[in-house]
Scaffold this active site. Structure first.
Site, short mmCIF file in Angstrom:
data_model
loop_
_atom_site.label_atom_id
_atom_site.label_comp_id
_atom_site.label_asym_id
_atom_site.label_seq_id
_atom_site.Cartn_x
_atom_site.Cartn_y
_atom_site.Cartn_z
N ASP A 49 42.48 39.97 78.77
CA ASP A 49 42.71 39.63 80.06
C ASP A 49 42.04 38.85 80.97
O ASP A 49 40.17 38.81 80.96
CB ASP A 49 42.36 40.57 80.80
N LEU A 50 42.24 37.82 81.52
CA LEU A 50 41.47 36.72 82.58
C LEU A 50 40.84 38.13 83.36
O LEU A 50 41.27 38.39 84.48
CB LEU A 50 42.31 36.07 83.47
N ASP B 218 48.33 38.10 83.27
CA ASP B 218 46.81 37.06 83.03
C ASP B 218 46.59 37.88 82.32
O ASP B 218 45.29 37.58 81.50
CB ASP B 218 45.86 37.19 83.99
#
Length: 816
Positions: free
Chosen positions: A398-399, A441
């Site tokens: 997960d960014l 994301d």
């Protein structure tokens, strides 16, 4: 082991090629019916009454002997194929130890079942070593190799499901031949040995010629391709010698073989000359349903009263027989040619289908697999890992602070970062690993044959690379930070939902404790996060079910010839107070909590209650997942009883099986679908072109409806490969008499493409949005929704109709 019944071949049949095959078969059958009538008209006037009756008995006798011989050959051949396909037999051939008692008993029981026809049965490796031999009541495990045997090489080259036959060998003890079949370690694998039966041709004939002997005659078996007498039913005659001891009226019989091989050239030789005065014959070919014996003909000779068959009629009969044989061969070749075209079309469909499906599983921004591809890959890899016992690791990424990037620099900058990160993932994992973008994301990597420690090394190397400014194959202005959670099978779970929940728990813990980290799932640290994820999902789904926080909507399915409404697809929407924004997130939570079947039952009631009674000429469809159909306690009767409470008869309901979920128990699913049909429901394949099943389910079940996934419909309006797949699916469904429905028609170009392909029906926002009521606005003006002049002339397409329980029906779904 038991002898199997014949199983018909299955495959797709494009409509034009199928019509051609039917036409040519019809012509062949007509010719076969007319020519014998002509033969009878020519011969019967020249026969006296008693002679005609005797000839009729001879013809019936030869047919009975031929049928009995064909049945015996078929039993021997089936027993051989069953033995070769037995996994225990393959284990004996491949192993080094002595055969087990079970294998000995199995081979012995088959040899005993076939009686004295099979003088011996043996299992032999490709090096010539006999692993087991059964001869009469004796069973022996033999370890020494046999002398060089050409049967081994010949048998190894035969096609799957076929057998090899040697030419009959004649000796003082009688005539024998060898039938053999290849043994494979697994279906489609290399040949590791053979099963061979030594068959007594004389005993085969002896068991079949009882009828001939009862009339004072005997039977012969002639190989038309060589003119050789394969078996001779006369006492004391050696096979291959047709004169026999003692001469007598049969002294001229050696000409029988050559006469059969070249009947036209020897048309002047009458049967009376061949067999002597007072004898008549009947001929019957061995059934061509027994492959490898089509050239064998049974000749039955019996004494008959002297009758008059003029030599001219005998010549005419021989000529007509030759004409029938020639016509049969010619027509067979004409039928085989389009059959080969059918097989080529099937292979082309499979290739094009795979190309189009692959395109539908790609995220266009990053080039990685999308969420649907992730679900397929993870389920497939875990199933393989359970079967072959190797590790599979799931990495969720997960960014960090990506929302702030979008808010600060705009969505174009965010898309650039996502694209760059996709390139970094592609270059940072092995070719055998799968990288996916599963959310805005959120990313995932499925790593087969990798344990948790190995995956953690890869994840930390990716994080280090991502944090370097300008790293990667595409230029970036700033480093990328992400957090990752890792879970490995079988240590942390063996099914997709369980493994995803644990990887997500590790990721969530890392996000809460500083970000920019890689966390391997640890029950001591992360278990506190896991119950919250599953418990929250389970509690939320339970609330939806108990409080019935669902509403039903109905989307029309429109016939694309005239715009008439055929029926409706039933869908559900979660109410605002449910806490779920859409049905997709609701069913995802149900999968995590293990409540999918409970939720489906509630959706079924919600849709049925809102639909009420349907007009007689409309239908309603309900989706069922493979999980429900594969469940041991699934009952079509329970579904029927639920619908009956709301006045819905099964004849107006279609049960749709979605391809979006993997099929784990195909045999159980097929049995459930058959039970649904028996209960009066129609069945449909939903989302064709979307899921991992591909053509697998279509190749095992002939559905009443085929619903094409919207991704394939959208691709088909733009790209030729997808268009070819759509065309093949329409032709295949047309061969079944099934209705094809195009899902997700949203613009005029898509509508025009589907109508040009003659797709039977469609649904989508362009044709009608989901509504709270079963609303029928009458005929839709299709011409106003697309360019005119592209649809074929009226009457050239047969519209699909609602029919009784044996026909095709339309679809509806219990969820969006």
């Amino acid at each position: 082991m038991t002898l199997p019944a014949a199983v018909p071949e299955a495959g797709t049949r494009p409509a034009d090629a199928l019509r051609l095959v039917r036409l040519r078969l019809g012509l062949a059958m007509a010719a076969m019916a007319v020519l014998p009538i002509v033969l009878a008209v020519l011969i019967l006037p020249g026969l006296t009454g008693p002679d005609a009756d005797a000839q009729a008995r001879l013809a019936a006798s030869s047919g009975d002997v031929s049928a009995a011989l064909a049945a015996d050959l078929g039993r021997v051949r089936s027993a051989l194929l069953i033995t070769a396909a037995d996994p225990q037999v393959a284990g004996v051939v491949a192993g080094s130890g002595p055969p087990s008692p079970a294998v000995k008993a199995s081979v012995s029981s088959i040899a005993g079942l076939l009686g004295p026809v099979v003088s011996s049965a043996s299992l032999q490796t490709m090096t010539g070593v006999e692993r087991l031999r059964v001869a009469g009541a004796k069973i022996a495990a033999v370890g020494a190799p046999r002398p060089a045997d050409p049967v081994l090489t010949a048998t190894a080259s035969v096609a799957a499901g076929d057998v090899y036959r040697t030419q009959p060998v004649h000796s003082a003890d009688g005539t024998t031949m060898t039938l053999s079949a290849p043994v494979r370690a697994k279906p489609g694998g290399p040949v590791i040995g053979i099963v061979r039966f030594d068959v007594s041709v004389d005993r085969l004939l002896a068991g079949a010629e009882t009828v001939a002997r009862s009339g004072g005659g005997y039977a012969l078996v002639v190989d038309r391709s060589t003119g050789e007498i394969v078996a001779d039913g006369r006492a004391g005659a050696a096979a291959g010698q047709v004169g026999g001891a003692g001469g007598g009226p049969m002294a001229d019989l050696p000409d029988v073989g050559s006469a059969l091989g070249g009947a036209v050239a020897r048309a002047g030789r009458a049967w009376a000359t061949l067999f002597g005065d007072g004898w008549g014959v009947g001929l019957a070919p061995v059934s061509v349903a027994v492959p490898g014996f089509a050239d064998w003909t049974v000749v039955v000779a019996q004494p008959i009263p002297t009758g008059g068959i003029p030599i001219q009629l005998a010549i005419a009969a021989l000529l007509l027989l030759a004409a029938i044989a020639g016509l049969a061969i010619w027509m067979a070749r004409q039928v085989i040619r389009p059959a080969a075209a059918l097989d080529g079309s099937r292979q082309e469909l499979a290739a094009l289908y795979e190309v189009a499906r692959r395109d539908a599983l790609i995220d266009p921004l990053t080039g990685l697999g999308n969420h649907r591809a992730f679900q397929e890959t993870l389920g497939r890899e875990l199933a393989q890992a359970r079967r072959h016992r190797y590790p599979v690791t799931l990495m969720l990424l997960d960014l960090d602070d990506f929302k702030q990037v979008n808010d600060r620099a705009g969505h174009a900058s965010g898309d650039a970062i996502l694209s760059s990160f996709g390139l970094l993932l592609t270059g940072g994992v092995r070719r055998g690993d799968g990288a996916f973008r599963i959310g805005g994301d959120e990313f995932a990597v499925v790593m087969p044959h990798t344990d948790g420690d190995g995956a953690e090394i890869v994840a930390r190397r990716l994080l280090s690379t991502a944090l370097e400014p300008g790293a990667g194959t595409a230029p970036r202005r700033a480093p990328i930070s992400f957090s990752a959670g890792i879970a490995s099978a079988p240590d942390h779970g063996t099914v997709a939902g369980e493994l995803s929940a644990r990887a997500d728990a590790a990721l969530y813990w890392g996000k809460r404790h500083g970000r920019t980290t890689v966390e391997m799932y640890d029950p001591a640290r992360h278990r506190a996060e896991l119950p919250g994820l599953v418990a929250d999902a389970g509690a939320a789904v339970a609330t939806v079910i108990e409080r019935r926080l669902l509403r039903a909507v109905f989307q029309p399915i429109v016939r694309l010839t005239d715009g008439a409404t055929l029926g409706f697809e039933g869908l559900v929407r979660p109410l605002p107070e449910s806490g779920f924004s859409d049905a997709t997130s609701l069913f995802a939570a149900a999968a995590v909590a293990g409540r999918t079947m409970d939720l489906e039952r509630q959706c079924l009631e919600t849709v049925a209650a809102a639909a009420g009674r349907l007009p007689d000429d409309r239908f309603l469809g309900l989706n069922l997942s493979p999980r429900s159909l594969e469940a041991p306690d699934f009952s079509p009767g329970a579904v029927r009883a639920t619908l009956a409470r709301f006045g819905l008869p099964p004849e107006q309901v279609v049960l749709e099986v979605t391809e979006r979920e993997p099929i784990e128990a195909l045999d159980r699913l097929k049995a459930s679908l058959a039970a649904c049909r028996a209960a009066g429901f129609r069945v449909a394949a939903d989302d064709v072109g979307a899921g991992n099943a591909g053509l697998r389910l279509l190749s095992h079940v002939q559905f009443d409806m085929v619903k094409i996934d919207l991704a394939l419909v959208h691709e088909g309006a733009l790209h030729d490969p997808a268009l070819s797949v759509l065309r093949s699916l329409v032709e295949m469904a047309g061969g079944w008499g099934a209705l094809v429905v195009a899902e997700g028609i949203e613009n005029g170009a898509q509508l025009r493409a589907m109508r040009e392909l003659r797709v039977g029906a469609g649904q989508g926002y362009l044709l009608g949005r989901p509504s709270d009521e079963l609303r029928d606005d009458g005929m839709i003006d299709l011409a106003a929704l697309q360019d005119e002049g592209l649809w074929p002339a009226p009457g050239s397409f047969r519209p699909w109709q609602v029919a009784p329980a044996q026909g095709g029906l339309g679809r509806g779904g219990s969820r969006a």
